[in-house]
Design a protein around this motif. Sequence first.
Motif, short mmCIF file in Angstrom:
data_model
loop_
_atom_site.label_atom_id
_atom_site.label_comp_id
_atom_site.label_asym_id
_atom_site.label_seq_id
_atom_site.Cartn_x
_atom_site.Cartn_y
_atom_site.Cartn_z
N ILE A 14 3.27 -6.37 7.14
CA ILE A 14 3.27 -5.24 6.46
C ILE A 14 2.96 -3.94 6.94
O ILE A 14 3.39 -2.91 6.41
CB ILE A 14 2.16 -5.65 5.55
CG1 ILE A 14 2.18 -4.95 3.84
CG2 ILE A 14 0.57 -5.25 5.82
CD1 ILE A 14 3.45 -5.40 3.36
N LYS A 15 2.34 -3.90 8.34
CA LYS A 15 2.14 -2.67 8.78
C LYS A 15 3.40 -2.20 9.28
O LYS A 15 3.61 -0.83 9.61
CB LYS A 15 1.01 -2.58 9.81
CG LYS A 15 -0.26 -2.85 9.03
CD LYS A 15 -0.86 -1.86 8.30
CE LYS A 15 -1.89 -2.04 7.36
NZ LYS A 15 -2.24 -1.03 6.28
N HIS A 63 4.78 0.02 6.62
CA HIS A 63 3.73 0.46 5.83
C HIS A 63 4.24 1.36 4.74
O HIS A 63 3.50 1.59 3.72
CB HIS A 63 2.78 1.16 6.73
CG HIS A 63 3.19 2.61 7.39
ND1 HIS A 63 2.77 3.69 6.83
CD2 HIS A 63 4.24 2.76 8.37
CE1 HIS A 63 3.51 4.59 7.42
NE2 HIS A 63 4.40 4.11 8.34
N LEU A 64 5.31 2.10 4.82
CA LEU A 64 5.57 2.82 3.76
C LEU A 64 6.03 2.29 2.40
O LEU A 64 6.12 2.86 1.38
CB LEU A 64 6.81 3.75 4.12
CG LEU A 64 6.41 4.89 4.93
CD1 LEU A 64 8.00 5.66 5.48
CD2 LEU A 64 5.66 5.87 4.61
N TYR A 65 6.09 0.90 2.57
CA TYR A 65 6.64 -0.01 1.43
C TYR A 65 5.51 -0.62 1.09
O TYR A 65 5.53 -1.54 0.00
CB TYR A 65 7.74 -0.93 1.85
CG TYR A 65 9.18 -0.38 2.27
CD1 TYR A 65 9.73 -0.63 3.63
CD2 TYR A 65 9.74 0.15 1.35
CE1 TYR A 65 10.85 -0.07 3.93
CE2 TYR A 65 11.02 0.65 1.69
CZ TYR A 65 11.77 0.66 3.03
OH TYR A 65 12.94 1.01 3.37
N GLU A 66 4.24 -0.25 1.62
CA GLU A 66 3.24 -1.14 1.09
C GLU A 66 2.71 -0.75 -0.26
O GLU A 66 2.72 0.47 -0.49
CB GLU A 66 2.09 -0.94 2.25
CG GLU A 66 1.12 -1.81 2.31
CD GLU A 66 0.05 -1.18 3.45
OE1 GLU A 66 0.29 -0.52 4.24
OE2 GLU A 66 -1.29 -1.94 3.63
N TYR A 67 1.97 -1.53 -0.89
CA TYR A 67 1.53 -1.49 -2.15
C TYR A 67 0.12 -2.15 -2.41
O TYR A 67 -0.30 -3.05 -1.45
CB TYR A 67 2.16 -1.31 -3.36
CG TYR A 67 2.65 -2.50 -3.91
CD1 TYR A 67 3.78 -3.19 -3.38
CD2 TYR A 67 2.29 -3.08 -5.13
CE1 TYR A 67 4.26 -4.76 -3.93
CE2 TYR A 67 2.49 -4.52 -5.45
CZ TYR A 67 3.47 -4.95 -4.88
OH TYR A 67 4.05 -6.01 -5.34
N GLY A 68 -0.55 -1.86 -3.45
CA GLY A 68 -1.89 -2.61 -3.67
C GLY A 68 -2.25 -4.09 -3.40
O GLY A 68 -2.92 -4.22 -2.73
N VAL A 69 -1.30 -4.94 -3.73
CA VAL A 69 -1.19 -6.36 -3.55
C VAL A 69 -1.39 -6.87 -2.04
O VAL A 69 -1.96 -7.69 -1.78
CB VAL A 69 -0.08 -7.11 -4.02
CG1 VAL A 69 1.11 -6.81 -3.14
CG2 VAL A 69 -0.26 -8.59 -4.15
N ASP A 70 -0.92 -5.79 -1.21
CA ASP A 70 -1.02 -6.22 0.45
C ASP A 70 -2.37 -6.19 0.89
O ASP A 70 -2.75 -6.90 1.81
CB ASP A 70 -0.17 -5.28 1.21
CG ASP A 70 1.25 -5.41 0.75
OD1 ASP A 70 2.01 -4.28 0.21
OD2 ASP A 70 1.78 -6.46 0.62
#
Lengths: 303, 216
Positions: free
Chosen positions: A116-117, A120-127
């Motif tokens: 996920i890192k 990281h630009l595609y990350e959102y709350g669920v991660d």
Amino acid sequence: MNNSAGINHAAWLFFFRVNVAGIALLHFLAIQPDFADLYSYSGYIYPDIMDLSTDQVSFTLVRLQEWLAQHHAGISYESLLWICRIAYPVSLAGLLLGLLTRLNAIIALLLQLLLIKSIHLYEYGVDGYTTFALFYCCLFPVGRAYSLDNRWRRQAGVPEAGAFLFLLKAHLSIAYFFSGFDKVIGPTWRNGEALWKALHSHNYYSLFSLDFLANTPFFVVSGWLTVLLEMGYMIGMNNRYTRRYWLAGIVALHLFIAMFMGLFFFSALLIVLNLSAYLAPYVRQEKLQPENQGNTWWRNVSA
Amino acid sequence: MQWRQADNDGKGWLKRKASAIHGFGKWLLYGWIVLHLLYITVVNSVSVYDSYRDFNKQPRSAAWARGLEAWLNKPALQVYGRYTGAETGYGFFGINVRSNGMLIGECNGTAITPDFHSFETSLRFFSMGNSLTDDFIKPGAHTEMLSNYNDLVLKNIAVTLFQRHHCMDTGIAISYNMLDFPMLSAVRHGATPEYSQVKLISVNYSLNVYEQLSRH
């Protein structure tokens, strides 16, 4: 058997492990059709460009590749990506089955962070929720309840896990309190505008339009209900008279988020965390042996 | 017999001390739980304070918040927060719901957008577009390096769009378009509930070497 405090540690540990691992696995499988678009050099943002804005706190795939090359274990980015792409779901499957539970939990946590890192630009709350849920799978004795590991144990009893249950409940209480507090200090959740705007955010799936409710108090009332449910979580959920109603309210809130905002995995994970903390521990078991639950567990369980 | 007695004494010592060892471990666990929950509380307190000040366009000047933030930024605590998941803030959709938009490319007069096979990926791409353009809509100083980085990312997306759609042109434009929807109060007063597109940023990239050189 439930302990003297009426807590069924086997039930909540099993429920927590299986559902956290299952949801994380399904979430990862959901992006497989577009995996290259997110992670590869044929994607929309190349990994090395993505890496330029990542902090140095944990590894990314690019940084891990560089580190391996420095230590004479050079490997191509694509090979490293394939290894992680296979190892992560395998570790989640092992965690789900309770096979080498703690080891698989640690591997799953490290790979989840790595993957996920790296985007990281595609990350959102669920991660963020997935990360701490996997961390708790490393920490809690989740492998002691209805697991394949129990087949190799001489004494298969579920240890007293009251402290861990307290930790999960406290974490959720703090999370919901701040979620509600952050909403109530601004005017838009108090006057219904925030909920209206959230439901009209582009690219959010909605079962059907709620625009017909614009001239009703629905958005104001729902906004306040959301704030009260979240800020009152600590008291409402931890009071045995109000727990079931508050839990129903929180589950309904997350079902609403799934149906009208399309945040399916976020909602599923939050529902699972809430049920793990506030429903599963109170499941009654009648005259069951700690080791040989098998199918009888499903027949005897009652909320 | 003596060595057996000694062995049993050793085991007996362990048995006698077992509850103490077990008790000590329990207190360690309780102590860690308190510190862990305190860490989560501090992270979220600072986050709520920052979002409140940003929303009201005020400087984040409180000494307690700056002190706590400095403490949280220590490398050991950053690593701890990362690997335990405790660094996550929980102010979703608070203090306000941000406006959202989408990235649209243009080639030969035709609008082109990224196509994904799964809804989850499109959701992630949508989140990426928002985080990329946060810098353009949030108050505060915008560093040149950050602007250059955002430009690089947009260029990357544009090139990939160009290749994916087999664009028969010497250049591609990409823009971030805010999708505006009338407020609830406006709709109640008769505004039409339909989206309008507001182009926030637009960049043109040319693949023609002469065009690129002439710019410089």
